[in-house]
Design a protein around this motif. Structure first.
Motif, PDB file in Angstrom:
ATOM      1  N   THR A   1     -34.297  41.196  -0.542  1.00  0.00           N
ATOM      2  CA  THR A   1     -33.801  41.826   0.682  1.00  0.00           C
ATOM      3  C   THR A   1     -34.097  40.870   1.834  1.00  0.00           C
ATOM      4  OG1 THR A   1     -35.921  42.900   1.172  1.00  0.00           O
ATOM      5  CG2 THR A   1     -34.379  44.112  -0.235  1.00  0.00           C
ATOM      6  N   THR A   2     -33.702  41.246   3.044  1.00  0.00           N
ATOM      7  CA  THR A   2     -34.157  40.494   4.206  1.00  0.00           C
ATOM      8  C   THR A   2     -35.679  40.523   4.218  1.00  0.00           C
ATOM      9  OG1 THR A   2     -32.165  41.047   5.453  1.00  0.00           O
ATOM     10  CG2 THR A   2     -34.089  40.330   6.716  1.00  0.00           C
ATOM     11  N   THR A   3     -36.301  39.364   4.222  1.00  0.00           N
ATOM     12  CA  THR A   3     -37.739  39.266   3.970  1.00  0.00           C
ATOM     13  C   THR A   3     -38.389  38.293   4.949  1.00  0.00           C
ATOM     14  OG1 THR A   3     -37.425  39.715   1.608  1.00  0.00           O
ATOM     15  CG2 THR A   3     -39.473  38.614   2.222  1.00  0.00           C
ATOM     16  N   ARG A   4     -39.548  38.680   5.465  1.00  0.00           N
ATOM     17  CA  ARG A   4     -40.352  37.798   6.312  1.00  0.00           C
ATOM     18  C   ARG A   4     -41.579  37.365   5.530  1.00  0.00           C
ATOM     19  NH1 ARG A   4     -42.806  40.294  10.006  1.00  0.00           N
ATOM     20  NH2 ARG A   4     -43.182  38.558  11.418  1.00  0.00           N
ATOM     21  N   VAL A   5     -41.854  36.064   5.547  1.00  0.00           N
ATOM     22  CA  VAL A   5     -43.035  35.534   4.866  1.00  0.00           C
ATOM     23  C   VAL A   5     -43.814  34.651   5.822  1.00  0.00           C
ATOM     24  CG1 VAL A   5     -41.879  35.584   2.619  1.00  0.00           C
ATOM     25  CG2 VAL A   5     -41.876  33.470   3.951  1.00  0.00           C
ATOM     26  N   ARG A   6     -45.123  34.617   5.621  1.00  0.00           N
ATOM     27  CA  ARG A   6     -45.987  33.697   6.366  1.00  0.00           C
ATOM     28  C   ARG A   6     -46.468  32.620   5.410  1.00  0.00           C
ATOM     29  NH1 ARG A   6     -49.825  36.943   8.138  1.00  0.00           N
ATOM     30  NH2 ARG A   6     -49.060  37.145  10.275  1.00  0.00           N
ATOM     31  N   ALA A   7     -46.203  31.359   5.740  1.00  0.00           N
ATOM     32  CA  ALA A   7     -46.643  30.248   4.908  1.00  0.00           C
ATOM     33  C   ALA A   7     -48.103  29.919   5.194  1.00  0.00           C
ATOM     34  CB  ALA A   7     -45.773  29.017   5.170  1.00  0.00           C
ATOM     35  N   ILE A   8     -48.860  29.719   4.135  1.00  0.00           N
ATOM     36  CA  ILE A   8     -50.264  29.323   4.235  1.00  0.00           C
ATOM     37  C   ILE A   8     -50.353  27.949   3.597  1.00  0.00           C
ATOM     38  CG2 ILE A   8     -52.645  29.929   3.688  1.00  0.00           C
ATOM     39  CD1 ILE A   8     -51.599  32.775   3.064  1.00  0.00           C
ATOM     40  N   HIS A   9     -50.489  26.921   4.406  1.00  0.00           N
ATOM     41  CA  HIS A   9     -50.470  25.573   3.862  1.00  0.00           C
ATOM     42  C   HIS A   9     -51.643  25.359   2.922  1.00  0.00           C
ATOM     43  CE1 HIS A   9     -50.186  21.206   3.572  1.00  0.00           C
ATOM     44  NE2 HIS A   9     -48.946  21.348   3.997  1.00  0.00           N
ATOM     45  N   LYS A  10     -51.370  24.778   1.776  1.00  0.00           N
ATOM     46  CA  LYS A  10     -52.377  24.606   0.729  1.00  0.00           C
ATOM     47  C   LYS A  10     -53.585  23.810   1.229  1.00  0.00           C
ATOM     48  CE  LYS A  10     -52.678  22.889  -4.048  1.00  0.00           C
ATOM     49  NZ  LYS A  10     -51.897  22.232  -5.138  1.00  0.00           N
ATOM     50  N   LEU A  11     -53.352  22.701   1.927  1.00  0.00           N
ATOM     51  CA  LEU A  11     -54.455  21.878   2.400  1.00  0.00           C
ATOM     52  C   LEU A  11     -55.281  22.608   3.455  1.00  0.00           C
ATOM     53  CD1 LEU A  11     -52.769  18.350   2.606  1.00  0.00           C
ATOM     54  CD2 LEU A  11     -54.251  19.267   0.809  1.00  0.00           C
ATOM     55  N   SER A  12     -54.604  23.388   4.301  1.00  0.00           N
ATOM     56  CA  SER A  12     -55.324  24.157   5.314  1.00  0.00           C
ATOM     57  C   SER A  12     -56.240  25.177   4.666  1.00  0.00           C
ATOM     58  CB  SER A  12     -54.340  24.865   6.248  1.00  0.00           C
ATOM     59  OG  SER A  12     -53.544  23.940   6.946  1.00  0.00           O
ATOM     60  N   LEU A  13     -55.749  25.805   3.590  1.00  0.00           N
ATOM     61  CA  LEU A  13     -56.554  26.804   2.904  1.00  0.00           C
ATOM     62  C   LEU A  13     -57.766  26.163   2.239  1.00  0.00           C
ATOM     63  CD1 LEU A  13     -56.891  29.723   2.093  1.00  0.00           C
ATOM     64  CD2 LEU A  13     -55.441  29.303   0.120  1.00  0.00           C
ATOM     65  N   LEU A  14     -57.578  24.998   1.637  1.00  0.00           N
ATOM     66  CA  LEU A  14     -58.701  24.313   1.001  1.00  0.00           C
ATOM     67  C   LEU A  14     -59.754  23.939   2.032  1.00  0.00           C
ATOM     68  CD1 LEU A  14     -56.790  22.026  -1.529  1.00  0.00           C
ATOM     69  CD2 LEU A  14     -58.076  24.119  -2.028  1.00  0.00           C
ATOM     70  N   ARG A  15     -59.322  23.479   3.218  1.00  0.00           N
ATOM     71  CA  ARG A  15     -60.290  23.160   4.269  1.00  0.00           C
ATOM     72  C   ARG A  15     -61.022  24.410   4.729  1.00  0.00           C
ATOM     73  NH1 ARG A  15     -56.061  19.619   6.162  1.00  0.00           N
ATOM     74  NH2 ARG A  15     -55.386  21.213   7.641  1.00  0.00           N
ATOM     75  N   ALA A  16     -60.283  25.507   4.880  1.00  0.00           N
ATOM     76  CA  ALA A  16     -60.904  26.755   5.324  1.00  0.00           C
ATOM     77  C   ALA A  16     -61.919  27.259   4.306  1.00  0.00           C
ATOM     78  CB  ALA A  16     -59.832  27.821   5.570  1.00  0.00           C
ATOM     79  N   MET A  17     -61.622  27.088   3.019  1.00  0.00           N
ATOM     80  CA  MET A  17     -62.554  27.532   1.980  1.00  0.00           C
ATOM     81  C   MET A  17     -63.868  26.765   2.044  1.00  0.00           C
ATOM     82  SD  MET A  17     -60.003  28.041  -1.267  1.00  0.00           S
ATOM     83  CE  MET A  17     -61.386  28.140  -2.412  1.00  0.00           C
ATOM     84  N   ARG A  18     -63.809  25.487   2.395  1.00  0.00           N
ATOM     85  CA  ARG A  18     -65.049  24.726   2.511  1.00  0.00           C
ATOM     86  C   ARG A  18     -65.903  25.257   3.658  1.00  0.00           C
ATOM     87  NH1 ARG A  18     -61.633  20.275   1.028  1.00  0.00           N
ATOM     88  NH2 ARG A  18     -61.229  19.796   3.226  1.00  0.00           N
ATOM     89  N   ASP A  19     -65.257  25.689   4.734  1.00  0.00           N
ATOM     90  CA  ASP A  19     -65.984  26.191   5.893  1.00  0.00           C
ATOM     91  C   ASP A  19     -66.395  27.651   5.727  1.00  0.00           C
ATOM     92  OD1 ASP A  19     -65.655  23.740   7.111  1.00  0.00           O
ATOM     93  OD2 ASP A  19     -63.809  24.336   8.151  1.00  0.00           O
ATOM     94  N   ARG A  20     -65.644  28.401   4.938  1.00  0.00           N
ATOM     95  CA  ARG A  20     -65.895  29.848   4.781  1.00  0.00           C
ATOM     96  C   ARG A  20     -65.883  30.189   3.298  1.00  0.00           C
ATOM     97  NH1 ARG A  20     -61.337  32.741   7.760  1.00  0.00           N
ATOM     98  NH2 ARG A  20     -62.605  34.547   7.267  1.00  0.00           N
ATOM     99  N   PRO A  21     -67.035  30.116   2.629  1.00  0.00           N
ATOM    100  CA  PRO A  21     -67.098  30.326   1.176  1.00  0.00           C
ATOM    101  C   PRO A  21     -66.584  31.691   0.733  1.00  0.00           C
ATOM    102  CG  PRO A  21     -69.121  29.332   1.990  1.00  0.00           C
ATOM    103  CD  PRO A  21     -68.327  29.717   3.193  1.00  0.00           C
ATOM    104  N   GLU A  22     -66.591  32.686   1.611  1.00  0.00           N
ATOM    105  CA  GLU A  22     -66.135  34.023   1.198  1.00  0.00           C
ATOM    106  C   GLU A  22     -64.649  34.028   0.848  1.00  0.00           C
ATOM    107  OE1 GLU A  22     -65.561  34.032   5.708  1.00  0.00           O
ATOM    108  OE2 GLU A  22     -67.003  33.231   4.248  1.00  0.00           O
ATOM    109  N   LEU A  23     -63.913  33.025   1.347  1.00  0.00           N
ATOM    110  CA  LEU A  23     -62.494  32.961   1.015  1.00  0.00           C
ATOM    111  C   LEU A  23     -62.275  32.683  -0.468  1.00  0.00           C
ATOM    112  CD1 LEU A  23     -60.989  30.987   4.016  1.00  0.00           C
ATOM    113  CD2 LEU A  23     -61.002  33.448   3.632  1.00  0.00           C
ATOM    114  N   ALA A  24     -63.211  31.936  -1.073  1.00  0.00           N
ATOM    115  CA  ALA A  24     -63.087  31.658  -2.502  1.00  0.00           C
ATOM    116  C   ALA A  24     -63.113  32.952  -3.299  1.00  0.00           C
ATOM    117  CB  ALA A  24     -64.205  30.724  -2.957  1.00  0.00           C
TER     118      ALA A  24
END
Length: 225
Positions: free
Chosen positions: A92-115
């Motif tokens: 259907t007509t759909t809205r998505v938010r892209a989460i860049h893979k490299l950005s997520l990996l960097r965020a995981m290093r700073d915020r372990p709870e994301l893992a």
């Protein structure tokens, strides 16, 4: 695919850069627009903000197997390695938010709870594939359809209320997900309506008339006679 709020949780502290291929922002897809294709580089994961998508595999002989549907709150593209293993497009007509893979990996290093949150997503994907394997290998046609409709109904806050529940995929999509023919899907949905377990007000929705009977049939208690 697991319902998740990882994208919104991460975004509150980590901005997503726009880094090529549309990764890092919100995209609006028209019906049947491609989100990604098998073999594309895995540059991003996608949170579904509204609408619905399907992920599927096309075999060399032209057969198609739909492996998952995803709806608002779900994340797609996770667990694909360096390239996407399936095609994914919108229903259907759909809205998505892209989460860049490299950005997520960097965020995981700073915020372990994301893992831990990502492990929840991965666990949900494994459970979905296990359920699909059981459904395809062991259940009868009407049990498969009951299981599918029960899963769709449970997305509602009150599936037993009798409200119209969205069924955005066509009968061919349901058939390719459940490993059935279109004729078998249509015949058994009509049978469920005749048994007064569901109603089919139109092709884009259904209503649950007896949630308990639908659940029992999905769990292989034969109520179809």
């Amino acid at each position: 695919m697991q319902h998740s709020s990882i994208a919104s949780s991460v975004e509150t502290q980590t901005p997503w850069p726009s880094e090529g291929n549309g990764a890092g922002g919100v995209r609006l897809l028209a019906p049947y627009d491609a989100l990604f294709r098998e073999g594309d580089e895995t540059v991003a994961f996608y949170e579904i903000l509204s609408g619905a998508v399907r992920a599927y595999k096309i075999f060399p002989d032209g057969r198609r197997q739909i492996v998952a549907f995803a709806f608002a709150g779900d994340i797609v593209g996770f667990g694909h390695g360096d390239t996407y293993r399936f095609d994914c497009d919108s229903l259907t007509t759909t809205r998505v938010r892209a989460i860049h893979k490299l950005s997520l990996l960097r965020a995981m290093r700073d915020r372990p709870e994301l893992a831990e949150k990502l492990l929840d997503v991965a666990r949900g994907e494994v459970e979905t594939l296990q359920d699909l394997s059981l459904l395809l290998c062991r259940k009868t046609a009407i049990e498969r359809i009951a299981s599918f409709l029960l899963t769709m109904a449970r997305k509602s806050a009150d599936p037993a209320s009798g409200e119209r529940l969205a069924l955005p995929m066509c009968r061919a999509d349901i058939a390719d997900y459940l490993g059935l023919t279109i004729e078998t899907v249509s015949r058994n949905m009509t049978r469920l309506r005749t048994l007064r377990i569901i109603d089919l007000p139109d092709r884009g929705s259904f209503q649950v008339r007896s949630l308990e009977r639908l659940r029992q049939l999905a769990e292989c208690d034969d109520l179809s006679h």
